[in-house]
Scaffold this motif. Structure first.
Motif, short mmCIF file in Angstrom:
data_model
loop_
_atom_site.label_atom_id
_atom_site.label_comp_id
_atom_site.label_asym_id
_atom_site.label_seq_id
_atom_site.Cartn_x
_atom_site.Cartn_y
_atom_site.Cartn_z
N HIS A 39 0.88 -1.17 0.00
CA HIS A 39 0.00 0.00 0.00
C HIS A 39 0.91 1.21 0.00
O HIS A 39 1.78 1.34 0.88
CB HIS A 39 -0.87 -0.02 1.26
N THR A 74 -0.11 0.81 -8.86
CA THR A 74 -1.07 0.93 -7.77
C THR A 74 -2.39 1.49 -8.28
O THR A 74 -2.43 2.29 -9.21
CB THR A 74 -0.53 1.83 -6.63
N ARG A 79 -3.05 0.68 -3.74
CA ARG A 79 -2.77 -0.74 -3.55
C ARG A 79 -2.52 -1.42 -4.90
O ARG A 79 -2.98 -0.95 -5.93
CB ARG A 79 -3.94 -1.42 -2.84
#
Length: 146
Positions: A39, A74, A79
């Motif tokens: 993350h 991401t 994420r």
């Protein structure tokens, strides 16, 4: 409402339900469970590190060379799901490389760090590992989460 129209409504609802369940199943299959997650958080702006390119590598113990396992970007939440499958996650030394310079450049900013590499050792591959990256233009930090 007549009995015929009630049956048609029930049939339509069942069709919609089946369609939604199929989509849910496909979405779950598209992003398999990953024992390794990350993350990225843009702590300088207080937002997720969305659309940052990254790659996952595993060190070959016989040559000490890095083998590229996967690349990704991401999502809007910072994420990158589906980094590695349980079957390919073995005890080894791994590296996640985050393209921080490109990320900050896409925001019209410069960064002191052109990329960030996080190297870590996995000895018990049956566990879940979460390796977040918290970054600003001039600093970064990470930790082992679960």
């Amino acid at each position: 409402m007549t009995l015929k129209s009630a049956r048609m409504s029930t049939s339509r609802l069942q069709h919609i339900k089946d369609h939604l369940l199929d989509e849910y199943t496909c979405a779950e299959m598209a992003a398999p469970y990953s024992p390794l997650t990350t993350h990225v958080l843009n702590t300088g702006m207080g937002v997720p590190g969305a659309h940052m390119a990254l790659s996952l590598h595993r060190m070959d113990p016989s040559t000490s060379l890095w083998n590229l396992l996967t690349t990704g970007t991401t999502n809007d939440d910072g994420r990158c799901p589906g980094l590695i499958t349980r079957e390919t996650f073995t005890p080894a030394v791994y590296k996640m490389r985050f393209e921080t310079g490109q990320y900050w450049g896409s925001l019209g900013e410069t960064s002191f760090y052109p990329y960030v590499e996080i190297v870590f050792t996995i000895t018990d591959h049956s566990q879940k590992f979460h390796v977040p990256l918290l970054c600003s233009r001039f600093s970064y930090t990470t930790y082992r989460g679960s």
